[in-house]
Design an enzyme around this catalytic site. Sequence first.
Site, PDB file in Angstrom:
ATOM      1  N   LYS A 158       0.851  -1.110  -0.475  1.00  0.00           N
ATOM      2  CA  LYS A 158       0.480  -0.300   0.112  1.00  0.00           C
ATOM      3  C   LYS A 158       0.803   1.250  -0.009  1.00  0.00           C
ATOM      4  O   LYS A 158       1.891   1.939   0.992  1.00  0.00           O
ATOM      5  CB  LYS A 158      -0.395  -0.268   1.644  1.00  0.00           C
ATOM      6  CG  LYS A 158      -2.293   0.712   0.748  1.00  0.00           C
ATOM      7  CD  LYS A 158      -2.513   2.550   0.784  1.00  0.00           C
ATOM      8  CE  LYS A 158      -2.148   3.077   1.382  1.00  0.00           C
ATOM      9  NZ  LYS A 158      -1.588   3.955   1.779  1.00  0.00           N
ATOM     10  N   GLU A 231       8.270   1.022  12.132  1.00  0.00           N
ATOM     11  CA  GLU A 231       9.624   2.304  10.813  1.00  0.00           C
ATOM     12  C   GLU A 231       9.015   3.569  11.000  1.00  0.00           C
ATOM     13  O   GLU A 231       8.644   4.143  10.596  1.00  0.00           O
ATOM     14  CB  GLU A 231      10.379   1.893   9.361  1.00  0.00           C
ATOM     15  CG  GLU A 231      10.503   0.558  10.028  1.00  0.00           C
ATOM     16  CD  GLU A 231      12.130   0.604  10.459  1.00  0.00           C
ATOM     17  OE1 GLU A 231      12.636   1.662  11.201  1.00  0.00           O
ATOM     18  OE2 GLU A 231      12.537  -0.884  10.640  1.00  0.00           O
ATOM     19  N   CYS A 265      12.957  10.416   7.605  1.00  0.00           N
ATOM     20  CA  CYS A 265      12.946  10.234   8.728  1.00  0.00           C
ATOM     21  C   CYS A 265      14.605  10.527  10.027  1.00  0.00           C
ATOM     22  O   CYS A 265      14.209  11.231  11.115  1.00  0.00           O
ATOM     23  CB  CYS A 265      12.604   8.333   9.620  1.00  0.00           C
ATOM     24  SG  CYS A 265      13.874   7.718   8.393  1.00  0.00           S
ATOM     25  N   GLU A 372       8.292  15.989  15.681  1.00  0.00           N
ATOM     26  CA  GLU A 372       8.925  15.512  14.026  1.00  0.00           C
ATOM     27  C   GLU A 372       8.620  17.536  13.536  1.00  0.00           C
ATOM     28  O   GLU A 372       7.233  17.172  13.380  1.00  0.00           O
ATOM     29  CB  GLU A 372       8.870  14.670  13.895  1.00  0.00           C
ATOM     30  CG  GLU A 372       9.413  14.168  13.012  1.00  0.00           C
ATOM     31  CD  GLU A 372       9.254  12.703  11.798  1.00  0.00           C
ATOM     32  OE1 GLU A 372       7.584  12.369  11.965  1.00  0.00           O
ATOM     33  OE2 GLU A 372       9.812  12.000  11.850  1.00  0.00           O
TER      34      GLU A 372
HETATM   35  P1  NAD Z   1       1.337   9.426   7.583  1.00  0.00           P
HETATM   36  O1  NAD Z   1       1.344   8.185   8.910  1.00  0.00           O
HETATM   37  O2  NAD Z   1       0.345   8.845   7.306  1.00  0.00           O
HETATM   38  O3  NAD Z   1       1.310   7.244   6.550  1.00  0.00           O
HETATM   39  C1  NAD Z   1       2.150   6.050   5.464  1.00  0.00           C
HETATM   40  C2  NAD Z   1       1.000   5.613   5.244  1.00  0.00           C
HETATM   41  O4  NAD Z   1       0.543   5.266   5.878  1.00  0.00           O
HETATM   42  C3  NAD Z   1       0.373   5.980   4.100  1.00  0.00           C
HETATM   43  O5  NAD Z   1       0.597   4.897   3.294  1.00  0.00           O
HETATM   44  C4  NAD Z   1      -1.216   5.788   4.817  1.00  0.00           C
HETATM   45  O6  NAD Z   1      -1.400   6.372   3.689  1.00  0.00           O
HETATM   46  C5  NAD Z   1      -0.709   5.252   5.518  1.00  0.00           C
HETATM   47  N1  NAD Z   1      -2.240   5.137   6.527  1.00  0.00           N
HETATM   48  C6  NAD Z   1      -2.454   6.131   6.963  1.00  0.00           C
HETATM   49  N2  NAD Z   1      -3.644   5.584   7.527  1.00  0.00           N
HETATM   50  C7  NAD Z   1      -3.533   4.499   8.044  1.00  0.00           C
HETATM   51  C8  NAD Z   1      -4.204   3.362   9.095  1.00  0.00           C
HETATM   52  N3  NAD Z   1      -5.175   3.725   9.584  1.00  0.00           N
HETATM   53  N4  NAD Z   1      -4.043   1.828   8.585  1.00  0.00           N
HETATM   54  C9  NAD Z   1      -3.144   2.010   8.093  1.00  0.00           C
HETATM   55  N5  NAD Z   1      -2.045   2.847   7.352  1.00  0.00           N
HETATM   56  C10 NAD Z   1      -2.480   4.132   7.442  1.00  0.00           C
HETATM   57  O7  NAD Z   1       3.057   8.931   7.171  1.00  0.00           O
HETATM   58  P2  NAD Z   1       3.424   9.596   6.387  1.00  0.00           P
HETATM   59  O8  NAD Z   1       3.726  11.342   5.824  1.00  0.00           O
HETATM   60  O9  NAD Z   1       3.130   9.027   4.660  1.00  0.00           O
HETATM   61  O10 NAD Z   1       4.961   9.613   5.992  1.00  0.00           O
HETATM   62  C11 NAD Z   1       6.347  10.489   6.989  1.00  0.00           C
HETATM   63  C12 NAD Z   1       6.196   9.667   8.354  1.00  0.00           C
HETATM   64  O11 NAD Z   1       7.220   8.614   7.903  1.00  0.00           O
HETATM   65  C13 NAD Z   1       7.035  10.314   9.196  1.00  0.00           C
HETATM   66  O12 NAD Z   1       6.371  10.869  10.733  1.00  0.00           O
HETATM   67  C14 NAD Z   1       8.865  10.207   8.780  1.00  0.00           C
HETATM   68  O13 NAD Z   1       9.261  10.035   9.944  1.00  0.00           O
HETATM   69  C15 NAD Z   1       8.189   8.731   8.751  1.00  0.00           C
HETATM   70  N6  NAD Z   1       9.149   7.917   8.938  1.00  0.00           N
HETATM   71  C16 NAD Z   1       9.614   7.085   9.180  1.00  0.00           C
HETATM   72  C17 NAD Z   1      10.978   5.705   8.403  1.00  0.00           C
HETATM   73  C18 NAD Z   1      11.422   5.376   9.233  1.00  0.00           C
HETATM   74  O14 NAD Z   1      12.833   3.979   8.376  1.00  0.00           O
HETATM   75  N7  NAD Z   1      12.082   5.133  10.244  1.00  0.00           N
HETATM   76  C19 NAD Z   1      11.624   6.187   6.645  1.00  0.00           C
HETATM   77  C20 NAD Z   1      10.454   6.893   6.128  1.00  0.00           C
HETATM   78  C21 NAD Z   1       9.132   7.780   6.680  1.00  0.00           C
END
Ligand code: NAD
Length: 499
Positions: A158, A231, A265, A372
């Site tokens: 997804k 992550e 991140c 963040e």
């Molecule tokens: P997000 O949590 O808004 O969304 C991530 C994914 O989850 C998207 O595909 C979204 O559609 C999906 N999603 C949303 N609600 C959901 C639910 N209830 N159940 C299942 N899936 C759901 O995050 P984002 O804005 O896309 O990404 C940014 C974040 O990701 C930042 O906090 C960043 O630090 C983190 N990040 C972490 C790493 C790591 O390796 N630790 C790497 C990249 C990004």
Amino acid sequence: MELKSNSPATLKLIGSVRTTAPEEVPDYVSRAREAQRRWGSVPLEKRLRILPELRRALQAERDDVARLVSLEAGKPFVEAFTVELLPSLDMLKFLEHHAARVLGPERIGLGWFVHKRSVLEYLPLGVVGIISPWNFPFGIPFTSVVSALVAGNAVLLKPSELTPLTGERLAEVFRRAGLDPDLLQVLQGDGATGAALVAADIDKVLFTGSVATGKRVMAEAARTLKPVTLELGGKDPMLVFKDADLDRAANGAVWGAFTNAGQVCASVERCYVERAAASEFIELVVAKTRALRQGIPVERLATGELAVRQVDVGAMIGEAQLEKVHEQVLEASRLGGELLCGGAPRRDLPGYFYQPTVLRDVPPEAKLMQEETFGPVLPITLVDSVEEAVKLANSSRYALSASVWSRDRSKARTAARRLEAGTVWINDVIYTYGLAATPWGGFKESGIGRTHAALGLREFCHVRHLNEGYYPVKTELQWYPYSEKRLKWLKRLANFLYS
Ligand code: NAD
């Protein structure tokens, strides 16, 4: 329904995909399960044959893929190439060299049971759901998808609703390499599709995204005790000691804070510098920040071709993200932080551009120091000692990565070992995230489990312990009937083995 994708740098429409309705998810799972039954019974050496095919397919398409990532995520082409395509290729090579060993049977010693032997077997989990964010829309899912597949699983991916075209393109690379399309299916949509995937009858969820969503994913997965790897976000500190190479440290701070427009991140989100080095360091950082070229990284020409522009900093992903960043900067200034450069959206550019911003002396209670930010903002705080820097660095609910900058290696190592973080770099930032050989993941609210390397590969496996005896003996020393004679033997054995 249709999901449209617009470039965050130009705001122009670049394409659309069909969304997957939550009710459709069970059909995807059934197809994946069917395909996994066949794939999981293919011997490991045969499964691994997909790797060189994938490497060839990806090498052939890497520039096209990087251009699409640059267009859809608004990042410079060089960043898409270096931080998404190279790590993906590196993961393929790593798996070609190491997957057979990591996933193969592992013999373990059994102490005094010399007549027995034990083997650990790493088995596929079944169907794995991989939910990914938009900030590295190719590199993050690619490295996990390929790891899950070679471990014998089927994958339901997804992608983020903000980068759906890159998600489609990723699956296309696997199809071109000859993978059964039911082994990697893409589910398009927003959080509702993601939530339906987590709730579906699958065997594991690997989620990369924000802490808030990660907690929701874990809560839903807990209902069926589905294993999760999470992550999540970071608020990563950089500690600059007075004996550091300040020019290198300033280069590292500027790249670490502004690469991918700060949407990493592991971005440098807090910088603690010892007072004696502060004025020189800050002067260097501000000068290097002012020299950055910000602009539209790639544009579609009237001919349909994509033209790549040489820029250092691209756009942010969307309006909500840009506004959140600006609010944090305004609050930090209101609370007494001094703005040294930047501090506003770029109104002269069409998309979601925020000026690379440096502040100093932002009070610790400001959101900019607590939450963040995920944008191109670098707050610098002066400290009186290494002790104070370590204490402030650890005073966060996040603990993804951190860096220590000093010419004294022993001092740097001592400080590094006191930092709460999944990865600590000495005199560098971020880069090992792109290496397949090094594990990735955080402590505290930055997540659970690891991706990359052997640890990451085994997160996609059940571990079966298989134990057998060498000799057909009728009984064992610890079995019935208990007797003084047997106890005597056991005591002798204990003396021999453990005295
Ligand atoms: P997000 O949590 O808004 O969304 C991530 C994914 O989850 C998207 O595909 C979204 O559609 C999906 N999603 C949303 N609600 C959901 C639910 N209830 N159940 C299942 N899936 C759901 O995050 P984002 O804005 O896309 O990404 C940014 C974040 O990701 C930042 O906090 C960043 O630090 C983190 N990040 C972490 C790493 C790591 O390796 N630790 C790497 C990249 C990004």
